[in-house]
Design a protein around this motif. Structure first.
Motif, PDB file in Angstrom:
ATOM      1  N   LEU A 277       0.826  -1.207   0.000  1.00  0.00           N
ATOM      2  CA  LEU A 277       0.000   0.000   0.000  1.00  0.00           C
ATOM      3  C   LEU A 277       0.864   1.263   0.000  1.00  0.00           C
ATOM      4  O   LEU A 277       0.577   2.231  -0.727  1.00  0.00           O
ATOM      5  N   LEU A 278       1.913   1.263   0.820  1.00  0.00           N
ATOM      6  CA  LEU A 278       2.790   2.435   0.885  1.00  0.00           C
ATOM      7  C   LEU A 278       3.473   2.676  -0.457  1.00  0.00           C
ATOM      8  O   LEU A 278       3.577   3.822  -0.921  1.00  0.00           O
ATOM      9  N   ALA A 279       3.939   1.601  -1.082  1.00  0.00           N
ATOM     10  CA  ALA A 279       4.605   1.743  -2.374  1.00  0.00           C
ATOM     11  C   ALA A 279       3.650   2.312  -3.417  1.00  0.00           C
ATOM     12  O   ALA A 279       4.028   3.182  -4.234  1.00  0.00           O
ATOM     13  N   GLN A 280       2.397   1.842  -3.417  1.00  0.00           N
ATOM     14  CA  GLN A 280       1.415   2.343  -4.377  1.00  0.00           C
ATOM     15  C   GLN A 280       1.061   3.803  -4.123  1.00  0.00           C
ATOM     16  O   GLN A 280       0.589   4.505  -5.032  1.00  0.00           O
ATOM     17  N   LYS A 281       1.292   4.255  -2.892  1.00  0.00           N
ATOM     18  CA  LYS A 281       1.030   5.655  -2.551  1.00  0.00           C
ATOM     19  C   LYS A 281       2.269   6.531  -2.768  1.00  0.00           C
ATOM     20  O   LYS A 281       2.296   7.690  -2.391  1.00  0.00           O
ATOM     21  N   GLY A 282       3.310   5.946  -3.364  1.00  0.00           N
ATOM     22  CA  GLY A 282       4.470   6.740  -3.754  1.00  0.00           C
ATOM     23  C   GLY A 282       5.631   6.736  -2.785  1.00  0.00           C
ATOM     24  O   GLY A 282       6.590   7.500  -2.961  1.00  0.00           O
ATOM     25  N   VAL A 283       5.588   5.885  -1.755  1.00  0.00           N
ATOM     26  CA  VAL A 283       6.709   5.802  -0.815  1.00  0.00           C
ATOM     27  C   VAL A 283       7.754   4.841  -1.390  1.00  0.00           C
ATOM     28  O   VAL A 283       7.504   3.637  -1.506  1.00  0.00           O
ATOM     29  N   HIS A 284       8.907   5.369  -1.742  1.00  0.00           N
ATOM     30  CA  HIS A 284       9.948   4.535  -2.345  1.00  0.00           C
ATOM     31  C   HIS A 284      11.146   4.328  -1.430  1.00  0.00           C
ATOM     32  O   HIS A 284      11.913   3.382  -1.626  1.00  0.00           O
ATOM     33  N   ALA A 285      11.333   5.218  -0.456  1.00  0.00           N
ATOM     34  CA  ALA A 285      12.364   4.994   0.571  1.00  0.00           C
ATOM     35  C   ALA A 285      11.753   4.061   1.601  1.00  0.00           C
ATOM     36  O   ALA A 285      11.204   4.483   2.623  1.00  0.00           O
ATOM     37  N   LEU A 286      11.827   2.760   1.327  1.00  0.00           N
ATOM     38  CA  LEU A 286      11.063   1.779   2.080  1.00  0.00           C
ATOM     39  C   LEU A 286      11.863   0.489   2.187  1.00  0.00           C
ATOM     40  O   LEU A 286      12.338  -0.049   1.181  1.00  0.00           O
ATOM     41  N   ARG A 287      12.065   0.009   3.415  1.00  0.00           N
ATOM     42  CA  ARG A 287      12.768  -1.250   3.647  1.00  0.00           C
ATOM     43  C   ARG A 287      11.915  -2.142   4.531  1.00  0.00           C
ATOM     44  O   ARG A 287      11.329  -1.673   5.518  1.00  0.00           O
ATOM     45  N   VAL A 288      11.850  -3.435   4.186  1.00  0.00           N
ATOM     46  CA  VAL A 288      11.075  -4.414   4.944  1.00  0.00           C
ATOM     47  C   VAL A 288      12.020  -5.499   5.439  1.00  0.00           C
ATOM     48  O   VAL A 288      12.804  -6.046   4.655  1.00  0.00           O
ATOM     49  N   TYR A 289      11.950  -5.815   6.742  1.00  0.00           N
ATOM     50  CA  TYR A 289      12.842  -6.802   7.340  1.00  0.00           C
ATOM     51  C   TYR A 289      12.059  -7.845   8.126  1.00  0.00           C
ATOM     52  O   TYR A 289      11.113  -7.510   8.849  1.00  0.00           O
ATOM     53  N   ASP A 290      12.479  -9.084   8.015  1.00  0.00           N
ATOM     54  CA  ASP A 290      12.057 -10.147   8.919  1.00  0.00           C
ATOM     55  C   ASP A 290      13.063 -10.166  10.065  1.00  0.00           C
ATOM     56  O   ASP A 290      14.227 -10.534   9.878  1.00  0.00           O
ATOM     57  N   ILE A 291      12.644  -9.764  11.247  1.00  0.00           N
ATOM     58  CA  ILE A 291      13.592  -9.590  12.344  1.00  0.00           C
ATOM     59  C   ILE A 291      14.119 -10.915  12.884  1.00  0.00           C
ATOM     60  O   ILE A 291      15.131 -10.934  13.584  1.00  0.00           O
ATOM     61  N   SER A 292      13.480 -12.019  12.548  1.00  0.00           N
ATOM     62  CA  SER A 292      13.971 -13.312  13.023  1.00  0.00           C
ATOM     63  C   SER A 292      15.195 -13.780  12.242  1.00  0.00           C
ATOM     64  O   SER A 292      15.948 -14.625  12.725  1.00  0.00           O
ATOM     65  N   LYS A 293      15.412 -13.234  11.062  1.00  0.00           N
ATOM     66  CA  LYS A 293      16.560 -13.656  10.251  1.00  0.00           C
ATOM     67  C   LYS A 293      17.504 -12.505   9.930  1.00  0.00           C
ATOM     68  O   LYS A 293      18.472 -12.691   9.198  1.00  0.00           O
ATOM     69  N   THR A 294      17.213 -11.327  10.460  1.00  0.00           N
ATOM     70  CA  THR A 294      18.066 -10.158  10.231  1.00  0.00           C
ATOM     71  C   THR A 294      18.733  -9.777  11.534  1.00  0.00           C
ATOM     72  O   THR A 294      18.055  -9.586  12.548  1.00  0.00           O
ATOM     73  N   ASP A 295      20.053  -9.675  11.524  1.00  0.00           N
ATOM     74  CA  ASP A 295      20.744  -9.269  12.743  1.00  0.00           C
ATOM     75  C   ASP A 295      20.275  -7.882  13.177  1.00  0.00           C
ATOM     76  O   ASP A 295      20.076  -6.980  12.349  1.00  0.00           O
ATOM     77  N   THR A 296      20.110  -7.725  14.485  1.00  0.00           N
ATOM     78  CA  THR A 296      19.561  -6.474  15.022  1.00  0.00           C
ATOM     79  C   THR A 296      20.394  -5.262  14.628  1.00  0.00           C
ATOM     80  O   THR A 296      19.857  -4.158  14.490  1.00  0.00           O
ATOM     81  N   SER A 297      21.696  -5.431  14.417  1.00  0.00           N
ATOM     82  CA  SER A 297      22.543  -4.280  14.078  1.00  0.00           C
ATOM     83  C   SER A 297      22.102  -3.618  12.782  1.00  0.00           C
ATOM     84  O   SER A 297      22.221  -2.398  12.628  1.00  0.00           O
ATOM     85  N   TYR A 298      21.585  -4.401  11.825  1.00  0.00           N
ATOM     86  CA  TYR A 298      21.101  -3.817  10.569  1.00  0.00           C
ATOM     87  C   TYR A 298      19.794  -3.056  10.795  1.00  0.00           C
ATOM     88  O   TYR A 298      19.554  -2.019  10.169  1.00  0.00           O
ATOM     89  N   LEU A 299      18.953  -3.578  11.671  1.00  0.00           N
ATOM     90  CA  LEU A 299      17.693  -2.904  11.984  1.00  0.00           C
ATOM     91  C   LEU A 299      17.962  -1.580  12.688  1.00  0.00           C
ATOM     92  O   LEU A 299      17.323  -0.562  12.396  1.00  0.00           O
ATOM     93  N   ILE A 300      18.910  -1.590  13.623  1.00  0.00           N
ATOM     94  CA  ILE A 300      19.272  -0.360  14.330  1.00  0.00           C
ATOM     95  C   ILE A 300      19.808   0.672  13.350  1.00  0.00           C
ATOM     96  O   ILE A 300      19.477   1.867  13.419  1.00  0.00           O
ATOM     97  N   ALA A 301      20.628   0.237  12.402  1.00  0.00           N
ATOM     98  CA  ALA A 301      21.199   1.171  11.428  1.00  0.00           C
ATOM     99  C   ALA A 301      20.109   1.862  10.628  1.00  0.00           C
ATOM    100  O   ALA A 301      20.136   3.085  10.417  1.00  0.00           O
ATOM    101  N   ASP A 302      19.097   1.106  10.167  1.00  0.00           N
ATOM    102  CA  ASP A 302      18.033   1.734   9.397  1.00  0.00           C
ATOM    103  C   ASP A 302      17.064   2.510  10.279  1.00  0.00           C
ATOM    104  O   ASP A 302      16.400   3.441   9.808  1.00  0.00           O
ATOM    105  N   ALA A 303      16.978   2.156  11.552  1.00  0.00           N
ATOM    106  CA  ALA A 303      16.190   2.978  12.476  1.00  0.00           C
ATOM    107  C   ALA A 303      16.827   4.354  12.632  1.00  0.00           C
ATOM    108  O   ALA A 303      16.127   5.360  12.809  1.00  0.00           O
ATOM    109  N   PHE A 304      18.160   4.424  12.568  1.00  0.00           N
ATOM    110  CA  PHE A 304      18.849   5.708  12.596  1.00  0.00           C
ATOM    111  C   PHE A 304      18.680   6.443  11.261  1.00  0.00           C
ATOM    112  O   PHE A 304      18.723   7.665  11.210  1.00  0.00           O
ATOM    113  N   ARG A 305      18.493   5.681  10.188  1.00  0.00           N
ATOM    114  CA  ARG A 305      18.444   6.285   8.859  1.00  0.00           C
ATOM    115  C   ARG A 305      17.087   6.915   8.542  1.00  0.00           C
ATOM    116  O   ARG A 305      17.018   8.035   8.022  1.00  0.00           O
TER     117      ARG A 305
END
Length: 400
Positions: A277-305
């Protein structure tokens, strides 16, 4: 065999890369390894800026011996006492017993904790603004406590306008030949790893970084020489601006990170529908993560971004799904603030995860909730799509 590079005519990089290390601090993944930087100044007096991690001891010592070119070492300047930079101090002292160790009071306290050799008359204790004259090079010491250890200091070479900046302005990732940021594709090879390094290693200490940036603003800096990652001699203002934003906890860009935890795919489906839905509304700066398979350090980095966070998780043991609870804990521990957030919850018989996540986020400074949380039971139903659509629109509106 030695492996060195000239930084200037009389300053030599004597560090090395470690591609075998899997986890930095035994916590953070290193898919492309890490570099350990040290620098040797050849002047009337010789000065070594820090040592290295034990993993590259042989390479480091061969580099130092080559850079000295038969001369004695006069000074070892210890800007940072973390073991990935101080591990070889004992060997330096053994090989060059006449060398003086330069550091502040907390430096020598930590040397005494890590090593057993007698300090005797080896120490030159410095404080803010003290100088050391090597002949041509005049070094000035600048204290940088809690960036990110209490003893950290930086050394400014007024002659070549170089700031030896300890762990500040560092980057994960081994070198691929050149040690200079302007000689590599920094944006594609290192930029994300620079952010991940800052957010997870230094991120908690934003106010202390701000203090250092104010000191640095008074200096004429032609080069940044960090202890990890490329040396900066061009576009320094660009990197300083990143540190300014990160340390003020302001997002780099208006965008959305969606981080979901899902046991059987129902919560992930809800998150993916929202992303669509967000993409169809024109949001292109968008990242989706499965937190069970993504190390938390990458999630923290994009939370800062990014400016907006969407967190989605099921209820688990009458609480929050554990990987999400870990992420929330790390966000608070690293002092993340000033973000907009939206929540998606799930639960088959006692759905409370959205409320529990909100308790964590609302306790963090400057956090603003966007839209009404959507709490589903087991799976997303067609009649709930208008609620998800409304949440997507609220997020889009907040990005404006």
């Amino acid at each position: 065999m030695y492996c060195t590079q000239k930084v200037t005519d009389d300053i030599i990089w004597v560090g090395g890369s470690d591609r075998r290390l899997a986890l930095f601090e035994n916590l953070f993944p290193l898919p492309d390894g890490v570099s350990y930087n040290a620098y040797l100044i050849q002047d009337s007096k010789t000065a070594l800026m820090d040592t290295a991690d034990a993993a590259i001891t042989r390479q480091f010592l061969e580099n130092v011996e080559h850079a000295l070119d038969g001369r004695e070492l006069d000074y070892l300047i210890v800007n940072h006492m973390e073991p990935d930079h101080c591990a070889v101090i004992g060997e330096i002292v053994r090989r060059w017993p006449q060398a003086k160790l330069v550091g502040n009071a907390k430096t020598f306290q930590l040397i005494g904790q890590f090593f057993d050799f007698p300090l005797d008359d080896k120490c030159i204790q410095v404080k803010e603004g003290d100088t050391l004259d090597l002949g041509h090079h005049l070094l000035t010491f600048m204290m940088a406590p809690m960036v990110h250890w209490p003893e950290v200091m930086m050394t400014y070479d007024a002659t070549d306008k170089i700031l030896f900046c300890a762990d500040a302005f560092g980057t994960f990732g081994a070198f691929h030949g050149s040690v200079f940021a302007d000689e590599v594709d920094f944006q594609n090879r290192y930029a994300d790893e620079a952010r991940r390094y800052y957010a997870n290693i230094v991120g908690k200490y934003g106010s202390q970084v701000q203090s250092v940036l104010k000191k640095a603003a008074k200096l004429d800096i032609a080069m940044l020489c960090p202890l990890h990652g490329p040396i900066w001699r061009q576009d320094i203002a660009w990197f300083l601006k990143k540190y300014d934003l990160w340390s003020r906890y302001e997002p780099e860009e208006q965008g959305v990170m969606i981080a979901y935890g899902s046991m059987y795919g129902n919560t992930s489906n809800m998150a993916e529908v929202l992303a669509n839905l967000l993409a169809q509304k024109g949001v292109h700066a968008l990242r989706v993560y499965d937190i069970s398979k993504t190390d938390t350090s990458y999630l923290i980095a994009d939370a800062f971004r990014y400016s907006n966070l969407v967190l989605a998780a099921p209820t688990y043991n009458n609480g929050i799904y554990l990987p999400m609870e870990t992420l929330l804990h790390d966000m608070a521990a690293l002092n993340l603030q000033n973000r907009r957030y939206s929540l998606l919850g799930n639960g088959s018989w006692a759905p409370i995860s959205a409320n529990k996540m909100n308790e964590h986020l609302s306790a963090m400074k400057g956090m603003q909730q966007v839209g009404e949380p959507l709490q589903i039971r087991s799976s997303l139903k067609p009649e709930q799509l208008p609620q998800l659509e409304a949440l997507a629109q609220a997020i889009v509106d907040s990005l404006q």
